[in-house]
Design an enzyme around this catalytic site. Structure first.
Site, PDB file in Angstrom:
ATOM      1  N   ARG A   1      -0.270  -0.446  -8.777  1.00  8.15           N
ATOM      2  CA  ARG A   1      -1.701  -0.245  -8.507  1.00  8.15           C
ATOM      3  C   ARG A   1      -1.910   1.268  -8.436  1.00  8.15           C
ATOM      4  NH1 ARG A   1      -3.011  -0.665  -2.618  1.00  8.15           N
ATOM      5  NH2 ARG A   1      -2.993  -2.911  -2.712  1.00  8.15           N
TER       6      ARG A   1
ATOM      7  N   ASP B   1       0.854  -1.198   0.000  1.00  4.18           N
ATOM      8  CA  ASP B   1       0.000   0.000   0.000  1.00  4.18           C
ATOM      9  C   ASP B   1       0.888   1.245   0.000  1.00  4.18           C
ATOM     10  OD1 ASP B   1      -2.173  -1.656   0.324  1.00  4.18           O
ATOM     11  OD2 ASP B   1      -2.663  -0.982   2.353  1.00  4.18           O
TER      12      ASP B   1
ATOM     13  N   LYS C   1      -6.146   7.308  -6.739  1.00  3.70           N
ATOM     14  CA  LYS C   1      -6.141   8.778  -6.721  1.00  3.70           C
ATOM     15  C   LYS C   1      -5.318   9.295  -5.536  1.00  3.70           C
ATOM     16  CE  LYS C   1     -10.519   9.512  -9.118  1.00  3.70           C
ATOM     17  NZ  LYS C   1     -11.899  10.048  -9.038  1.00  3.70           N
ATOM     18  N   GLY C   2      -5.416   8.642  -4.363  1.00  2.00           N
ATOM     19  CA  GLY C   2      -4.700   9.094  -3.170  1.00  2.00           C
ATOM     20  C   GLY C   2      -5.682   9.449  -2.075  1.00  2.00           C
TER      21      GLY C   2
END
Ligand code: FDA
Length: 310
Positions: free
Chosen positions: A182, A132, A185-186
């Site tokens: 992956r 992540d 957008k954030g």
């Protein structure tokens, strides 16, 4: 910047709220929309239902910023156990981990060791290991970890946030080593010198990055996941990439459990490769607040749970 989003992302990092809010029943009831349960068994059961609909799964155990190395070791052991359970159930599932959950604040080398073990075990099962992406102070270190991991394991994937000004360079570096990406957008609250603030500018950046990656010559082992619930944006990317003669199989679509569920099923039925990220665990507060911030109207759904239970 949207003030409601700003306030919710501030609340995600507030220690007092983190201690107190999860005790309220209406908050706990609201989380249920975004996760099937706190236990890994509940996550695995939910995964089996998705897999039956032709949708793959990614598991993440909620947690971040551990404060002692024993906790980080336990997280790595937990994920090894989860990989064993995935193998036992024979489901199309992989894992996605946070570097600070594996001790990045304390010892970067130890974090890399954990990632290497998890990537090796994932490779045994023929799966990717995803990392992540967290808030901007961790991006440089997380990208470095991903690069070092990719040097040893082709099944490495890392999340890249379209809103960051640095992302174009990171994407270029990762493509040069054929690392899986992956694209999101954030989800964090970042200052203007670090990230785009305007939502439509973020969508435009996402679209350009997706098409750029799709047009680049990539090795056979790397994957591109477009991780968004913005189905209009996905349509635009499909149109742009069709014009550039890019095959639809060159990417997969990833969404979160409980969000745009009908679209997840529809896209899978239409032949897209769809994967849903299932989060589980007891440390859900900051993660839940980021989900509320993505759609502040969710707060009203949460408050509806304040009413009498039927
Ligand atoms: P956008 O926010 O524009 O949403 C489009 C539409 O989707 C909305 O109009 C609404 O209908 C629906 N929707 C979106 N979010 C919703 C919500 N919370 N509740 C209800 N409806 C919602 N971020 C990060 O910084 N690091 C990471 O590692 C990851 N990992 C990750 C994995 C996967 C699989 C996904 C799908 C997303 C992430 N993210 C992430 C989160 C990401 O950065 C982003 O915050 C969310 O995906 C929301 O943005 P969308 O692209 O969906 O668009």
């Amino acid at each position: 910047m949207d003030p409601a989003r700003d306030a919710l992302l501030w609340a995600a990092r507030n220690h007092w709220l983190r201690e107190h809010l999860p005790r309220y029943r209406f908050v706990r009831a609201s989380v249920a929309r975004f996760m099937p349960g706190e236990t890994v068994d509940e996550a695995l059961d939910a995964a089996e239902r998705l897999v039956a609909d032709g949708i793959g799964v990614t598991f993440t155990n909620l947690g971040e910023n551990v404060t002692d190395l024993e906790a980080a070791d336990a997280v790595a052991d937990h994920y090894l156990d989860v990989l064993g359970r995935i193998e036992a159930r024979g489901i199309d599932a992989e894992i996605s981990v946070k570097a600070t959950h594996l001790g990045l604040d304390l010892d970067g080398d130890r974090t890399l060791e954990h990632l290497l073990r998890l990537a090796a075990r994932s490779a045994d099962l023929g799966r990717h290991l995803w990392i992540d992406m967290e808030s901007s102070e961790y991006v440089g270190a997380t990208i470095d970890l991903a690069k070092r991991l990719r040097a040893e394991h082709a099944n490495t994937g890392v999340c890249i946030q379209a809103y960051l000004h640095r992302t174009l360079q990171d994407v270029s570096d990762l493509l040069a080593i054929d690392c899986s990406i992956r694209l999101v957008k954030g989800a964090y609250r970042e200052p203007p010198e670090v990230a785009l603030q305007d939502r439509s500018a973020v969508s435009t950046a996402f679209r350009k990055l997706a098409v750029e990656i799709l047009q680049r010559e990539r090795g056979t082992e790397s994957r591109l996941a477009l991780a968004t619930h913005d189905v209009d944006l996905l349509d635009e990317i499909e149109r742009d990439s069709a014009a550039a003669e890019v095959d639809r199989d060159a990417y997969e679509i990833q969404m979160l459990y409980g969000i745009r569920v009908a679209d997840q099923r529809r896209l899978a039925r239409e032949g897209y490769r769809v994967r849903v990220l299932i989060a589980y665990g007891t440390y859900w507060y900051p993660w839940f607040m980021r989900r509320l911030a993505e759609r502040p109207a969710n707060v009203w759904f949460a408050l509806r749970n304040l009413g009498p239970r039927k």
